[in-house]
Design a protein around this motif. Structure first.
Motif, PDB file in Angstrom:
ATOM      1  N   PRO A  55       7.382  -8.429 -12.990  1.00  0.00           N
ATOM      2  CA  PRO A  55       6.918  -7.110 -12.568  1.00  0.00           C
ATOM      3  C   PRO A  55       6.104  -7.173 -11.272  1.00  0.00           C
ATOM      4  O   PRO A  55       5.433  -8.163 -10.989  1.00  0.00           O
ATOM      5  CB  PRO A  55       6.048  -6.663 -13.746  1.00  0.00           C
ATOM      6  CG  PRO A  55       6.592  -7.417 -14.923  1.00  0.00           C
ATOM      7  CD  PRO A  55       6.990  -8.753 -14.380  1.00  0.00           C
ATOM      8  N   ASP A  56       6.154  -6.081 -10.487  1.00  0.00           N
ATOM      9  CA  ASP A  56       5.378  -5.991  -9.245  1.00  0.00           C
ATOM     10  C   ASP A  56       3.894  -6.196  -9.511  1.00  0.00           C
ATOM     11  O   ASP A  56       3.174  -6.781  -8.706  1.00  0.00           O
ATOM     12  CB  ASP A  56       5.577  -4.627  -8.584  1.00  0.00           C
ATOM     13  CG  ASP A  56       7.004  -4.402  -8.132  1.00  0.00           C
ATOM     14  OD1 ASP A  56       7.733  -5.402  -7.971  1.00  0.00           O
ATOM     15  OD2 ASP A  56       7.392  -3.246  -7.928  1.00  0.00           O
ATOM     16  N   PHE A  57       3.425  -5.677 -10.626  1.00  0.00           N
ATOM     17  CA  PHE A  57       2.065  -5.893 -11.115  1.00  0.00           C
ATOM     18  C   PHE A  57       2.141  -5.821 -12.625  1.00  0.00           C
ATOM     19  O   PHE A  57       3.126  -5.323 -13.180  1.00  0.00           O
ATOM     20  CB  PHE A  57       1.088  -4.850 -10.545  1.00  0.00           C
ATOM     21  CG  PHE A  57       1.454  -3.425 -10.862  1.00  0.00           C
ATOM     22  CD1 PHE A  57       0.993  -2.798 -12.014  1.00  0.00           C
ATOM     23  CD2 PHE A  57       2.280  -2.702 -10.010  1.00  0.00           C
ATOM     24  CE1 PHE A  57       1.342  -1.489 -12.304  1.00  0.00           C
ATOM     25  CE2 PHE A  57       2.631  -1.393 -10.288  1.00  0.00           C
ATOM     26  CZ  PHE A  57       2.167  -0.783 -11.450  1.00  0.00           C
ATOM     27  N   GLU A  58       1.123  -6.307 -13.308  1.00  0.00           N
ATOM     28  CA  GLU A  58       1.187  -6.273 -14.762  1.00  0.00           C
ATOM     29  C   GLU A  58       1.073  -4.831 -15.243  1.00  0.00           C
ATOM     30  O   GLU A  58       0.065  -4.162 -15.025  1.00  0.00           O
ATOM     31  CB  GLU A  58       0.072  -7.129 -15.371  1.00  0.00           C
ATOM     32  CG  GLU A  58       0.259  -7.333 -16.864  1.00  0.00           C
ATOM     33  CD  GLU A  58      -0.674  -8.370 -17.434  1.00  0.00           C
ATOM     34  OE1 GLU A  58      -0.295  -9.020 -18.420  1.00  0.00           O
ATOM     35  OE2 GLU A  58      -1.793  -8.524 -16.899  1.00  0.00           O
ATOM     36  N   GLY A  59       2.135  -4.354 -15.872  1.00  0.00           N
ATOM     37  CA  GLY A  59       2.233  -2.955 -16.271  1.00  0.00           C
ATOM     38  C   GLY A  59       3.199  -2.166 -15.426  1.00  0.00           C
ATOM     39  O   GLY A  59       3.419  -0.977 -15.667  1.00  0.00           O
ATOM     40  N   ASN A  67      -5.284 -15.706 -10.465  1.00  0.00           N
ATOM     41  CA  ASN A  67      -4.666 -14.429 -10.826  1.00  0.00           C
ATOM     42  C   ASN A  67      -4.427 -13.642  -9.545  1.00  0.00           C
ATOM     43  O   ASN A  67      -5.378 -13.233  -8.873  1.00  0.00           O
ATOM     44  CB  ASN A  67      -5.582 -13.657 -11.776  1.00  0.00           C
ATOM     45  CG  ASN A  67      -4.936 -12.390 -12.313  1.00  0.00           C
ATOM     46  OD1 ASN A  67      -4.016 -11.847 -11.716  1.00  0.00           O
ATOM     47  ND2 ASN A  67      -5.429 -11.917 -13.445  1.00  0.00           N
ATOM     48  N   PHE A  68      -3.140 -13.442  -9.199  1.00  0.00           N
ATOM     49  CA  PHE A  68      -2.774 -12.767  -7.962  1.00  0.00           C
ATOM     50  C   PHE A  68      -2.364 -11.310  -8.186  1.00  0.00           C
ATOM     51  O   PHE A  68      -1.786 -10.684  -7.291  1.00  0.00           O
ATOM     52  CB  PHE A  68      -1.625 -13.511  -7.279  1.00  0.00           C
ATOM     53  CG  PHE A  68      -1.934 -14.947  -6.926  1.00  0.00           C
ATOM     54  CD1 PHE A  68      -2.751 -15.229  -5.840  1.00  0.00           C
ATOM     55  CD2 PHE A  68      -1.430 -15.984  -7.682  1.00  0.00           C
ATOM     56  CE1 PHE A  68      -3.043 -16.545  -5.500  1.00  0.00           C
ATOM     57  CE2 PHE A  68      -1.709 -17.304  -7.360  1.00  0.00           C
ATOM     58  CZ  PHE A  68      -2.526 -17.586  -6.262  1.00  0.00           C
ATOM     59  N   ASP A  69      -2.658 -10.774  -9.378  1.00  0.00           N
ATOM     60  CA  ASP A  69      -2.208  -9.420  -9.699  1.00  0.00           C
ATOM     61  C   ASP A  69      -2.803  -8.402  -8.731  1.00  0.00           C
ATOM     62  O   ASP A  69      -4.023  -8.314  -8.548  1.00  0.00           O
ATOM     63  CB  ASP A  69      -2.607  -9.075 -11.136  1.00  0.00           C
ATOM     64  CG  ASP A  69      -1.845  -7.886 -11.687  1.00  0.00           C
ATOM     65  OD1 ASP A  69      -0.759  -7.581 -11.150  1.00  0.00           O
ATOM     66  OD2 ASP A  69      -2.318  -7.269 -12.653  1.00  0.00           O
ATOM     67  N   ARG A  70      -1.936  -7.635  -8.073  1.00  0.00           N
ATOM     68  CA  ARG A  70      -2.294  -6.556  -7.141  1.00  0.00           C
ATOM     69  C   ARG A  70      -3.155  -7.033  -5.973  1.00  0.00           C
ATOM     70  O   ARG A  70      -3.990  -6.298  -5.452  1.00  0.00           O
ATOM     71  CB  ARG A  70      -2.989  -5.427  -7.912  1.00  0.00           C
ATOM     72  CG  ARG A  70      -2.036  -4.687  -8.854  1.00  0.00           C
ATOM     73  CD  ARG A  70      -2.761  -3.798  -9.824  1.00  0.00           C
ATOM     74  NE  ARG A  70      -3.602  -2.801  -9.157  1.00  0.00           N
ATOM     75  CZ  ARG A  70      -4.495  -2.038  -9.797  1.00  0.00           C
ATOM     76  NH1 ARG A  70      -4.646  -2.168 -11.099  1.00  0.00           N
ATOM     77  NH2 ARG A  70      -5.213  -1.161  -9.133  1.00  0.00           N
ATOM     78  N   THR A  71      -2.947  -8.289  -5.548  1.00  0.00           N
ATOM     79  CA  THR A  71      -3.718  -8.799  -4.409  1.00  0.00           C
ATOM     80  C   THR A  71      -3.063  -8.479  -3.069  1.00  0.00           C
ATOM     81  O   THR A  71      -3.702  -8.636  -2.029  1.00  0.00           O
ATOM     82  CB  THR A  71      -3.899 -10.324  -4.526  1.00  0.00           C
ATOM     83  OG1 THR A  71      -2.613 -10.954  -4.630  1.00  0.00           O
ATOM     84  CG2 THR A  71      -4.737 -10.683  -5.740  1.00  0.00           C
TER      85      THR A  71
END
Length: 282
Positions: free
Chosen positions: A46-50, A102-106
């Protein structure tokens, strides 16, 4: 490639058991000692988690053993088992450090949804901690399969989300032959309140920018995941040579995390991941 890492982390021990105990004549294979497996491939996540959409990225992993110290990567995390274990049926106590990122939405440009992108980028979280586990080889199908249970605790030290993650996990894997290996894995993740705020809350200012409603997410069980993975030796066997590795994972967001407008309105609580690649064991 996190799920294929779980498979690769148990391949040498399982293959060594087959080599040592099989009554059939086998080509000579040197077992034990230091080893290193390197894998490269592609993954869809996913592009971001969720998120409700996926992207394709390059992926890789390593695992190995040096002087009895085992190490392996799972996604962007490195696990080091400081307790040496003997090959063959029996118990294996696992204990050691964990470090990850954690690179989520960076990066805003990797977020396909404009409303979530409008909420802004997040800093990279450096998550450091440890894990403890217990594995048993020779439990269900043969003397060579392995069932393991573990729990890890990590804390962000980079002031990105300033919170913690607790991850209990169960892994099962079995070699089908000297060339083929399959496995299953399941885990769940419990996170602190500041983690929930960083990635799932929407502030009033963020609501104006994104048109998503304001929301305050609280700590709790973030998600559960189930994974299937496989490896097949293209040259040599599970102990040495080139292998094809592949896996797929389903994850479902829970509670406050699934109800966040970032997920409920702009994304999807159901998350699918997949990866395929080539691994070489030295």
């Amino acid at each position: 490639m996190a799920f294929t890492a779980a498979a690769l982390s148990t391949l040498p021990a399982a293959a060594q058991d087959i080599t040592a105990q099989s009554p059939q004549p086998q080509p000579e294979i040197v077992t034990g000692g230091d080893s290193l497996t390197v894998a490269v491939g592609v993954a869809t996540l996913p592009d971001f988690e969720g998120s409700g959409s996926n992207r394709i990225i390059p992926a890789g992993l390593i695992r190995g053993s040096v002087s009895g110290i085992n190490f392996s990567t799972r996604g962007a995390q490195l696990f080091v088992d400081l307790v040496p274990n003997a090959a063959g049926p029996g118990y294996d106590f696992q204990l050691g450090p964990v470090i990850g990122a954690n690179f989520d939405r960076t990066r805003r440009k990797t977020i396909d949804n404009a409303r979530v992108a409008a909420l802004g980028e997040r800093d990279t979280a450096i998550e450091v901690g440890g894990y403890v586990g217990l594995a048993r080889t020779g439990v269900i199908t043969s003397d060579y399969d392995t069932l393991a249970a573990s729990v890890s605790y990590t804390q962000d030290i980079n002031k990105a989300h300033k919170s913690y993650l607790i991850t209990p996990q169960i892994d099962y894997g079995t070699p089908l032959s000297r060339k083929a290996y399959v496995g299953l894995s399941a885990n769940a993740i419990y996170v602190g309140g500041e983690y929930a705020d960083t990635y799932y809350s929407v502030t009033p200012a963020g609501s104006l920018l994104s048109t998503l409603p304001s929301y305050n997410a609280g700590k709790g069980w973030k998600n559960y995941s189930v994974t299937a993975f496989a490896s097949y030796a293209l040259t040599g066997d599970l102990l040495h040579g080139l292998s094809l590795v592949a896996g797929g994972s389903y994850s479902r967001l829970l509670g406050d995390f699934a109800e966040s407008p970032i997920v409920r309105i702009a994304g999807d609580r159901n998350q699918l991941l997949g990866a395929v690649g080539l691994a070489y064991t030295f």
